[in-house]
Write an enzyme that holds these catalytic residues in place. Structure first.
Site, PDB file in Angstrom:
ATOM      1  N   HIS A  67       5.568   9.658  31.042  1.00  0.00           N
ATOM      2  CA  HIS A  67       6.055  10.855  31.734  1.00  0.00           C
ATOM      3  C   HIS A  67       7.386  11.320  31.132  1.00  0.00           C
ATOM      4  O   HIS A  67       7.640  12.514  31.017  1.00  0.00           O
ATOM      5  CB  HIS A  67       6.216  10.576  33.229  1.00  0.00           C
ATOM      6  CG  HIS A  67       4.912  10.262  33.912  1.00  0.00           C
ATOM      7  ND1 HIS A  67       3.772  11.012  33.697  1.00  0.00           N
ATOM      8  CD2 HIS A  67       4.553   9.281  34.784  1.00  0.00           C
ATOM      9  CE1 HIS A  67       2.773  10.508  34.430  1.00  0.00           C
ATOM     10  NE2 HIS A  67       3.229   9.459  35.082  1.00  0.00           N
TER      11      HIS A  67
ATOM     12  N   ASP B 151      -1.887  16.510  30.521  1.00  0.00           N
ATOM     13  CA  ASP B 151      -2.560  15.257  30.894  1.00  0.00           C
ATOM     14  C   ASP B 151      -2.470  14.240  29.759  1.00  0.00           C
ATOM     15  O   ASP B 151      -2.411  14.612  28.584  1.00  0.00           O
ATOM     16  CB  ASP B 151      -4.030  15.569  31.223  1.00  0.00           C
ATOM     17  CG  ASP B 151      -4.704  14.435  31.982  1.00  0.00           C
ATOM     18  OD1 ASP B 151      -4.010  13.496  32.412  1.00  0.00           O
ATOM     19  OD2 ASP B 151      -5.938  14.488  32.136  1.00  0.00           O
TER      20      ASP B 151
ATOM     21  N   LEU C  70      10.919  34.589  29.007  1.00  0.00           N
ATOM     22  CA  LEU C  70       9.767  33.796  29.441  1.00  0.00           C
ATOM     23  C   LEU C  70       9.933  33.330  30.888  1.00  0.00           C
ATOM     24  O   LEU C  70      10.987  32.820  31.262  1.00  0.00           O
ATOM     25  CB  LEU C  70       9.649  32.560  28.529  1.00  0.00           C
ATOM     26  CG  LEU C  70       8.587  31.541  28.906  1.00  0.00           C
ATOM     27  CD1 LEU C  70       7.190  32.064  28.577  1.00  0.00           C
ATOM     28  CD2 LEU C  70       8.823  30.213  28.177  1.00  0.00           C
TER      29      LEU C  70
HETATM   30  C1  FPP Z   1      -0.885  13.613  34.008  1.00  0.00           C
HETATM   31  O1  FPP Z   1      -0.964  12.533  33.106  1.00  0.00           O
HETATM   32  C2  FPP Z   1       0.493  13.994  34.125  1.00  0.00           C
HETATM   33  C3  FPP Z   1       1.172  14.075  35.302  1.00  0.00           C
HETATM   34  C4  FPP Z   1       0.576  13.810  36.612  1.00  0.00           C
HETATM   35  C5  FPP Z   1       2.594  14.413  35.320  1.00  0.00           C
HETATM   36  C6  FPP Z   1       2.951  15.476  34.354  1.00  0.00           C
HETATM   37  C7  FPP Z   1       4.405  15.549  34.226  1.00  0.00           C
HETATM   38  C8  FPP Z   1       5.039  15.759  33.065  1.00  0.00           C
HETATM   39  C9  FPP Z   1       4.336  15.995  31.797  1.00  0.00           C
HETATM   40  C10 FPP Z   1       6.498  15.867  33.001  1.00  0.00           C
HETATM   41  C11 FPP Z   1       6.938  17.011  33.847  1.00  0.00           C
HETATM   42  C12 FPP Z   1       8.279  17.411  33.522  1.00  0.00           C
HETATM   43  C13 FPP Z   1       9.008  18.206  34.309  1.00  0.00           C
HETATM   44  C14 FPP Z   1      10.261  18.696  33.780  1.00  0.00           C
HETATM   45  C15 FPP Z   1       8.639  18.574  35.667  1.00  0.00           C
HETATM   46  P1  FPP Z   1      -1.460  11.152  33.663  1.00  0.00           P
HETATM   47  O2  FPP Z   1      -0.290  10.399  34.144  1.00  0.00           O
HETATM   48  O3  FPP Z   1      -2.524  11.363  34.667  1.00  0.00           O
HETATM   49  O4  FPP Z   1      -2.025  10.497  32.368  1.00  0.00           O
HETATM   50  P2  FPP Z   1      -3.311   9.565  32.291  1.00  0.00           P
HETATM   51  O5  FPP Z   1      -4.473  10.411  32.710  1.00  0.00           O
HETATM   52  O6  FPP Z   1      -3.359   9.212  30.849  1.00  0.00           O
HETATM   53  O7  FPP Z   1      -3.071   8.398  33.180  1.00  0.00           O
END
Ligand code: FPP
Length: 254
Positions: free
Chosen positions: A51, A34, A145
């Protein structure tokens, strides 16, 4: 298995941490990644830049988990609720698995990592499914893993579907109500081939589960950090594992 469904910005630089002990490494670590959006906002960047940076952290933490001897790493990459986000953000998130796997598949193969996905396939774009299916079949015989992406995953939906399957088994005489126990429930979940997580990590300072593995996390140790996911380093991961190693797990006993 291809199934039916199938920081706060930390201003301090990562501290060099003592290495975790070699024994008592959590077998299964689950992560709620997050803070991508806030990481980007702090830098005046669009959310998708967060992201993209988060994708790099996925590689970093996969390698760290492998190095420490974690056997299962499960990453919450997209929830059943994330479809509510703006279309351009959802579109970007849907392209990330393909992008990640194109770049990283060779390293994942070299490290003997097995890629899996859990979630509901039906709403995902075909190119996302294709990239994941290819990676899963390419890495299927790897014995290192197990890296599971929770994609279009929601724990309540998962549990409701399990309950419906169990109810059908009862209705059709394959099971009696008395036979329904933890094992039966677990065997109907998308995680049926995974042990329950030993350690849950959530980044970005939020203290909630957000519909992630609600059944499976019943006895997991939880570790929260203010660090935003794109900044989450190997050292942070090691800190979480060390903290886990200091905890006494009692599973309701003494
Ligand atoms: C939450 O942060 C994150 C997500 C909803 C997406 C997570 C995805 C990745 C970390 C990349 C994934 C990579 C692969 C290879 C599948 P947020 O956007 O809600 O952050 P915020 O709370 O600060 O707005």
């Amino acid at each position: 298995m291809i199934s039916r469904l199938w920081a706060k910005f930390s201003k301090s630089s990562p501290r060099p941490a003592a290495q975790p002990q070699s024994g008592n490494v959590p077998k299964h670590v689950a992560v709620i990644m997050d803070g991508n959006g806030r990481w980007a906002k702090d830098r005046g960047l669009p959310r998708i830049a967060g992201h993209h940076s988060g994708m790099k952290a996925v590689k970093r933490i996969t390698m760290a988990a492998d190095r420490l001897g974690v056997e299962y790493l499960t990453l919450y990459a997209f929830s059943t609720e994330n479809w509510k986000r703006p279309k351009d953000e959802v579109d970007f998130l849907m392209k990330l698995p393909q992008q990640f796997l194109e770049i990283e598949i060779d390293d994942l193969m070299e490290k003997n990592v097995q890629v899996r996905v859990m979630g509901h396939r039906e709403d995902l774009p075909s190119f996302t499914i294709k990239a994941l299916d290819e990676a899963m079949s390419k890495t299927a015989n790897n014995t290192g893993l197990v890296l599971t992406f929770a994609l279009n995953y929601g724990s309540r939906k998962e549990m409701l579907e399990a309950i419906k399957e169990i109810a059908a088994d009862v209705q059709e005489g394959r099971l009696t109500c008395d036979q329904i126990d933890d094992h039966v429930m677990s065997s109907h979940l998308l995680t049926r081939d995974l042990p329950d997580p030993d350690l849950l990590i959530r980044t970005s300072g939020e203290l909630r589960l957000s519909n992630f593995m609600l059944w499976q996390l019943a006895y997991s140790e939880m570790w929260f950090t203010d660090v935003y996911w794109p900044e989450f380093s190997e050292t942070h991961f090691e800190e979480a594992v060390q903290e886990y190693q200091r905890r006494a797990r009692r599973y309701g006993g003494l």
